[in-house]
Design an enzyme around this catalytic site. Structure first.
Site, PDB file in Angstrom:
ATOM      1  N   SER A   1       0.841  -1.189   0.000  1.00  0.00           N
ATOM      2  CA  SER A   1       0.000   0.000   0.000  1.00  0.00           C
ATOM      3  C   SER A   1       0.885   1.251   0.000  1.00  0.00           C
ATOM      4  O   SER A   1       1.732   1.407  -0.869  1.00  0.00           O
ATOM      5  CB  SER A   1      -0.960  -0.040   1.204  1.00  0.00           C
ATOM      6  OG  SER A   1      -1.993   0.899   1.056  1.00  0.00           O
TER       7      SER A   1
ATOM      8  N   GLU B   1      -1.298  -3.226  -8.051  1.00  0.00           N
ATOM      9  CA  GLU B   1      -2.610  -3.432  -7.459  1.00  0.00           C
ATOM     10  C   GLU B   1      -3.032  -2.094  -6.879  1.00  0.00           C
ATOM     11  O   GLU B   1      -2.279  -1.119  -6.925  1.00  0.00           O
ATOM     12  CB  GLU B   1      -2.553  -4.514  -6.372  1.00  0.00           C
ATOM     13  CG  GLU B   1      -1.546  -4.263  -5.267  1.00  0.00           C
ATOM     14  CD  GLU B   1      -2.103  -3.493  -4.082  1.00  0.00           C
ATOM     15  OE1 GLU B   1      -3.313  -3.573  -3.814  1.00  0.00           O
ATOM     16  OE2 GLU B   1      -1.327  -2.785  -3.422  1.00  0.00           O
TER      17      GLU B   1
ATOM     18  N   HIS C   1      -4.367  -5.707  -1.597  1.00  0.00           N
ATOM     19  CA  HIS C   1      -5.216  -5.417  -0.456  1.00  0.00           C
ATOM     20  C   HIS C   1      -6.291  -6.474  -0.224  1.00  0.00           C
ATOM     21  O   HIS C   1      -6.894  -6.511   0.853  1.00  0.00           O
ATOM     22  CB  HIS C   1      -5.894  -4.054  -0.641  1.00  0.00           C
ATOM     23  CG  HIS C   1      -4.979  -2.889  -0.461  1.00  0.00           C
ATOM     24  ND1 HIS C   1      -4.060  -2.508  -1.417  1.00  0.00           N
ATOM     25  CD2 HIS C   1      -4.846  -1.999   0.563  1.00  0.00           C
ATOM     26  CE1 HIS C   1      -3.402  -1.441  -0.989  1.00  0.00           C
ATOM     27  NE2 HIS C   1      -3.863  -1.115   0.209  1.00  0.00           N
TER      28      HIS C   1
END
Length: 323
Positions: free
Chosen positions: A127, A224, A289
């Site tokens: 992230s 992602e 995630h």
């Protein structure tokens, strides 16, 4: 002069890999970005202790910025914890507690000369931690792990996520190949390159900064994201394309797009933006995630296999993630 062209950029090279962990390894836990929920942290620390690790919360791990409550303490405090952990030879690893926002604010406060001198060690996160993965690769030449953070839901509640990280830390040769049944070829083919990437929004946000990645030749892009509408994913990819940041990329491995809208719309964006690159593209490989969140090594040579006709799609590291 006429007919002269600038030299082609050198392809990405493998990064220095850290040593694997062993029972009793001392690992620092840091919060480079957002504030950490204490109850989740305690559960994560207990899981690490169950693996016979010795997790050590760094001093500012549970801080919250006095004015900006989306940050885990001041920029200086967050950078100081990471710096101290990395340069302390008693720590074998630095694990992030969570992502959120804030790594961009503190990455330039780190003493990268001292980090390089300390040498590689295990570093895990994803992230917002994408900013630090890129910095460790570009400023220090160290391989890192795009893997779950210990105070996040995916790590605490998903057994496959836990096992993927545990095996990577202790038995990295046993998990060199990633690929769930969900994985499919958006663009078939086989590609070899050096893995890099992370959250596509963070890669796009890094563009234009003084230390940003400017070349992708010989790289396998791993991407992602979360809570980004399809049009925003389109925008991030378009910015990378327009900046030339994907020129020469060998292949693209896509993970989860949790809460990014209907997946058929996300898939359409990925096909539209990445398909014209003419390189293999795999979707839903099982990292990011969503759950499971498999651990992906960055900075290592790997092969992306995307067979046509529904064959099993995989990403296989040619060397173990850790020595």
């Amino acid at each position: 002069m006429t007919g002269s062209r600038p030299p082609a950029p050198a392809p990405l090279a493998p990064s220095a890999r850290p040593a694997r962990l062993r029972p009793g390894s001392r690992v620092a836990v840091v919060a480079p970005s957002g504030p950490v929920p204490p109850e989740r942290l305690e559960k994560g620390l207990a899981l690490l202790r169950g693996w016979d690790l010795d997790p050590v919360p760094m001093p500012h791990l549970l801080d919250t910025h006095p004015e900006l409550d989306h940050l885990a303490g001041t920029d200086a405090a967050r950078a100081g914890d990471l710096q101290a952990a990395w340069c302390d030879p008693s720590f074998d690893a630095v694990l992030c507690a969570r992502g959120g926002y804030g790594a961009h604010r503190m990455v330039d406060l780190l003493d990268w000369a001292a980090i390089r001198a300390a040498g590689p060690k295990v570093f895990v996160g994803y992230s917002d931690i994408t900013v630090l993965h890129e910095a460790f690769a570009l400023r220090a030449g160290f391989a890192t792990l795009h893997g779950p953070m210990i105070a996040t839901e995916a790590f605490l509640e998903d057994a496959l996520t836990q096992e993927s990280l545990r095996a990577t830390l202790f038995e990295p040769e046993s998990v060199r190949t990633l690929g769930l049944d969900t994985a499919a070829a958006l663009v078939p083919g086989t590609a070899r390159g050096i893995t890099y990437g992370g959250c596509v929004s963070l890669l796009a946000a890094d563009l234009g900064t003084p230390r940003a990645r400017t070349r992708a030749a010989g790289g396998l892009l791993v991407i992602e994201d979360v809570t980004e509408d399809p049009y925003r994913v389109d925008g991030f990819l378009t910015r990378l394309l327009r900046a030339g940041a994907l020129d020469g990329v060998a292949g693209v491995a896509c993970g989860s797009w949790k809460d990014c809208g209907p997946y058929d719309r996300v898939r359409a964006v990925l096909a539209d933006r990445l398909g014209p690159l003419g390189v293999p593209v795999v979707e839903e490989l099982g990292f990011g995630h969503g759950s499971p969140a498999l651990t992906v090594p960055f900075g290592v040579p790997a092969v992306l296999h995307a067979p046509a006709g529904g064959g099993r799609c995989t990403l296989t590291a040619e060397v173990p993630a850790l020595r």
